[in-house]
Scaffold this motif. Structure first.
Motif, PDB file in Angstrom:
ATOM      1  N   UNK A 239       5.596  -5.943  55.349  1.00  0.00           N
ATOM      2  CA  UNK A 239       6.908  -6.358  55.842  1.00  0.00           C
ATOM      3  C   UNK A 239       7.296  -7.710  55.259  1.00  0.00           C
ATOM      4  N   UNK A 240       6.353  -8.641  55.248  1.00  0.00           N
ATOM      5  CA  UNK A 240       6.659  -9.975  54.730  1.00  0.00           C
ATOM      6  C   UNK A 240       7.028  -9.894  53.254  1.00  0.00           C
ATOM      7  N   UNK A 241       6.254  -9.113  52.506  1.00  0.00           N
ATOM      8  CA  UNK A 241       6.572  -9.019  51.080  1.00  0.00           C
ATOM      9  C   UNK A 241       7.954  -8.407  50.874  1.00  0.00           C
ATOM     10  N   UNK A 245       9.981 -11.603  49.782  1.00  0.00           N
ATOM     11  CA  UNK A 245       9.672 -11.875  48.374  1.00  0.00           C
ATOM     12  C   UNK A 245      10.187 -10.814  47.407  1.00  0.00           C
ATOM     13  N   UNK A 246      10.186  -9.545  47.835  1.00  0.00           N
ATOM     14  CA  UNK A 246      10.502  -8.485  46.876  1.00  0.00           C
ATOM     15  C   UNK A 246      11.941  -8.619  46.395  1.00  0.00           C
ATOM     16  N   UNK A 252      12.955  -1.095  45.665  1.00  0.00           N
ATOM     17  CA  UNK A 252      12.669  -1.519  47.043  1.00  0.00           C
ATOM     18  C   UNK A 252      13.509  -0.724  48.030  1.00  0.00           C
ATOM     19  N   UNK A 253      14.734  -0.330  47.612  1.00  0.00           N
ATOM     20  CA  UNK A 253      15.533   0.539  48.486  1.00  0.00           C
ATOM     21  C   UNK A 253      14.804   1.856  48.727  1.00  0.00           C
ATOM     22  N   UNK A 254      14.252   2.388  47.643  1.00  0.00           N
ATOM     23  CA  UNK A 254      13.526   3.652  47.737  1.00  0.00           C
ATOM     24  C   UNK A 254      12.341   3.514  48.696  1.00  0.00           C
ATOM     25  N   UNK A 329       7.305 -24.341  48.906  1.00  0.00           N
ATOM     26  CA  UNK A 329       7.338 -23.137  48.086  1.00  0.00           C
ATOM     27  C   UNK A 329       7.713 -21.981  49.010  1.00  0.00           C
ATOM     28  N   UNK A 330       8.223 -20.887  48.448  1.00  0.00           N
ATOM     29  CA  UNK A 330       8.605 -19.768  49.317  1.00  0.00           C
ATOM     30  C   UNK A 330       7.471 -19.325  50.227  1.00  0.00           C
ATOM     31  N   UNK A 331       6.229 -19.375  49.696  1.00  0.00           N
ATOM     32  CA  UNK A 331       5.111 -18.959  50.531  1.00  0.00           C
ATOM     33  C   UNK A 331       4.917 -19.926  51.699  1.00  0.00           C
ATOM     34  N   UNK A 332       5.041 -21.230  51.413  1.00  0.00           N
ATOM     35  CA  UNK A 332       4.870 -22.211  52.500  1.00  0.00           C
ATOM     36  C   UNK A 332       5.958 -22.038  53.557  1.00  0.00           C
TER      37      UNK A 332
END
Lengths: 435, 289
Positions: A239-241, A245-246, A252-254, A329-332
């Motif tokens: 879910x997080x990815x 991030x994705x 990703x729609x698929x 950073x996006x991860x942080x």
């Protein structure tokens, strides 16, 4: 409703028109409120009918009729050589000792058929109880012991009133002569309803009076541990990815469409998948909680992913901006700020998924967790069954005594569910309090 | 409020008569005024921004000087916030947004694909329109930046940075006894100053402020404006504002944006008293906006 002020004279003030419509609006308001209350009451009514029916049918299963028998532990029957060797003690014929004690109590019984009925008053498990007692204390050999053993399920049913003593003999499972013996035993205070410890400490059995829920309960616990430890990290990570991030493109729609579809796939299909892939391709042990946990993970994942994504979506973007705006950073930003805010929602989704998994029967049938397994599983590799499957098995069994055990098993299942929800609520409270 | 600001406020009310004559007509979209400064902190050249098919920012060149407050004003949707977000690449987070052109921070092109935006945003921090403190303690809010960038060796160092940042943001006296309370429990103005403290805790070179006072009451606004004046000693500040009075009060230079074009850049006093472009005059005299 088109013109609430129709009855008013031409040129009436707006306020007069509003006043004229108020009664109607209030009535609508009241109706709406009543409808809501009605809906809630109907729901509560059905719930209480369900609970009352289960509890009233099932509570008797927590008690079991026990019979006191006096057994002569003659040394020549148990251990003729006097070695007190454990193997010899284990192999001794205890059931004939019990039969002997029954014959001693009712010396007038003769004939093969009657004797058979007499021996049937006491459970098959009595011999094992006696064996365990002797093995624990070999000094009992050569004495006469008095011990309580489970009575047969028919005796139990009679004692609990599920068999009508006054019915015609042909309609009654317990015939007149047997009823006479039971009356005599009662008169001698040899029959007693006692708390049914076996129900919570033993595995399944063909004899209802010996059947316990522990095997299924442990199977369910092991299965759920596997499910939780796989589906929660996988689901949250996915879910997080996908959410944070994705890239947003047709791939990703698929994936999103497919996850939504998976959530709606009938659970038995996951069972078939488990059978085809986990057992036939990977050769995992069938009937094992590990396998059940894997299959239920597949089933639970979409639920957790969808709920976690919704929780992540509800985190205001300003929090991400705030973190990114000072160089996180996006991860942080995700790890320190977004996930903690989304965690209560993720936990809710997880608990919904786990509750689903707890009650799931169909996929477990496909992977062999429906087998009759009398031993309590000790780990995730041991063959076992699960609570809902146990309920299904008992509900399917012909003996009258399984009826109350089925309801009792449902009570255990519901209790377990309530416990899980309680843990979830406490966890959520804890995480929410930190903010 | 600075003396010039008071004078401006007076002028704005009465200037509709346009005592002077603008030199550039409404149809001209070339930037007029002093785009360049000596020794700039940020130098933008021919910056264009596209949102999908929409051309949001058209060929803008603009400098931000050291130790100055640059105000960006203009009607809604004129692109001033979009331009602001180019300066620390916050537009990267917007889908279908393309930024072209050269943006030099201390001579280094930050619009290049090879630039890592994470350290860039530590040098160009941002304060947003709506106060957005993290739902954590006041201390944690300020400590987050230094912590993720590894600026502090020890807890003691961190305490010092948190205190000095809160002091610089004029918030220390109000919160020193409740550093463990949640940041979101503060008033709106305090929250915004907390966000500013959070930004200055990482010692950036430039602070971008996107309408920082639009959600605040007048007293909180005055406090933030005073803070901006103090922070100018240390940081370059670019502020987007809807309020011309605010631009007049806090900034040294003002840039007027109109439909994606940079119309005019001048010393703030000059822009409000003697606008050179007809569109600027229309805007500051309230003919539209």
């Amino acid at each position: 409703m088109t013109n609430p002020g129709k009855a008013l004279p031409e040129g009436a003030t707006s306020f007069a028109r509003i006043q004229a419509g108020m009664a109607k609006r209030r009535a609508a308001e009241r109706r709406f409120k009543m409808l809501g209350r009605l809906a809630v009451s109907v729901g509560l009514l059905f719930l209480s009918v369900l609970l009352i029916s289960i509890v009233s049918k099932g509570y008797t299963a927590f008690w079991q009729t026990q019979m006191r028998i006096d057994v002569v532990l003659a040394a020549e029957d148990i251990d003729p050589e006097g070695t007190r060797n454990a193997e010899t003690l284990r192999k001794a014929d205890y059931s004939s000792l019990i039969k002997q004690s029954m014959r001693d109590m009712f010396p007038e019984v003769s004939g093969r058929r009657d004797k058979f009925a007499l021996y049937g008053l006491v459970s098959n498990g009595a011999a094992f109880d006696l064996r365990d007692k002797v093995m624990a204390d070999p000094s009992l050999i050569g004495t006469k012991v008095s011990l309580w053993v489970p009575a047969d399920d028919d005796v139990d049913m009679l004692m609990k009133g599920h068999i009508d003593r006054n019915a015609a003999e042909d309609d009654r499972r317990i015939k007149d002569n047997v009823l006479g013996w039971i009356n005599q035993l009662e008169a001698e205070d040899r029959l007693e309803l006692r708390f049914n410890i076996d129900f919570f400490t033993k595995g399944d059995s063909r004899d209802p009076e010996l059947a316990g829920i522990r095997g299924a309960l442990m199977g369910t616990i092991f299965t759920l541990i596997v499910t939780l430890s796989l589906s929660f990290p996988l689901g949250v990570a996915a879910a997080v990815y996908l959410e944070e991030f994705a890239p947003k493109n047709k791939w990703t729609d698929l994936i999103e469409v497919n996850i939504n579809n998976l959530a709606a796939v009938p659970s038995i299909v996951f069972g078939l998948l488990g059978l085809a892939v986990f057992i036939n391709v990977f050769g995992l042990p069938r009937s094992a909680p590990l396998l059940g946990g894997l299959v239920l993970t597949l089933m639970t994942l979409p639920t957790i992913i969808i709920a976690s994504r919704a929780a992540l979506k509800s985190v205001p973007p300003s929090i991400r901006d705030a973190a990114l705006g000072i160089g996180a950073s996006p991860m942080q930003a995700t790890l320190y700020h977004v996930i903690p805010l989304a965690l209560p929602g993720m936990l809710t989704g997880t608990i919904i998924g786990m509750a689903q998994a707890l009650g799931e029967t169909a996929p477990l049938l496909m992977i062999g967790m429906v087998a009759f397994i009398a031993d309590v599983p000790q780990g995730v590799f041991d063959p076992s069954t699960a609570l809902p499957v146990q309920i299904y098995l008992w509900a399917d069994s012909p003996e009258r005594a399984y009826v109350e055990r089925t309801s009792a098993a449902i009570m255990v299942l519901l209790g377990f569910l309530a416990l899980m929800n309680l843990v979830a609520v406490l966890l959520r409270k804890r995480f929410e309090r930190r903010w | 409020m600075s003396p010039q600001g008071q004078a401006m406020a007076f002028k704005l009310d009465g200037a509709a008569g346009a005592a002077h004559v603008t030199t550039v007509g409404r149809d001209v979209r070339e930037t007029v005024g002093e785009v360049r400064v000596n020794d700039p902190r940020v130098r933008c050249t021919d910056v264009n921004v596209h949102y999908g098919d929409k051309h949001a920012i058209k060929n803008i060149s603009l400098d931000v000087g050291k130790g100055e407050v640059l105000a960006m004003i203009g009607p809604s949707g004129c692109g001033k916030s979009t331009f602001l977000r180019c300066l620390n690449r916050m537009n990267d987070t917007v889908r279908e947004c393309r930024v072209t052109g050269e943006i030099l921070l201390d001579g280094e092109d930050i619009n290049s694909r090879h630039i890592d935006v994470v350290p860039l945003r530590a040098r160009v921090a941002m304060v947003f329109q709506k106060p957005n403190p993290f739902p954590k303690s006041i201390y944690e809010n300020v400590a987050f930046g230094p912590r993720i960038h590894g600026l502090c060796e020890s807890k003691a160092d961190l305490d010092v940075v948190v205190e000095s940042s809160l002091r610089k943001a004029n918030l220390w006296d109000e919160v020193k006894d409740r550093l463990d309370d949640v940041g979101t429990g503060l008033s709106g103005g305090q929250q915004q100053r907390l966000c500013i403290a959070r930004a200055i805790a990482i010692e950036p070179e430039v602070i971008l402020m996107d309408e920082p006072c639009s959600a605040l009451d007048p007293i909180s606004t005055a406090k933030v404006e005073q803070l901006i004046e103090e922070l100018r000693q240390q940081f370059s500040i670019v502020i987007v504002t809807h309020s011309m009075q605010q631009a007049a009060r806090v900034s040294q230079r003002t840039a007027y944006f109109h439909m994606g074009d940079l119309i005019e850049v001048s010393e703030t006093d000059r822009l409000f008293i003697k606008p050179r472009h007809q569109l600027t005059e229309d805007y500051i005299t309230g003919r539209f906006g």
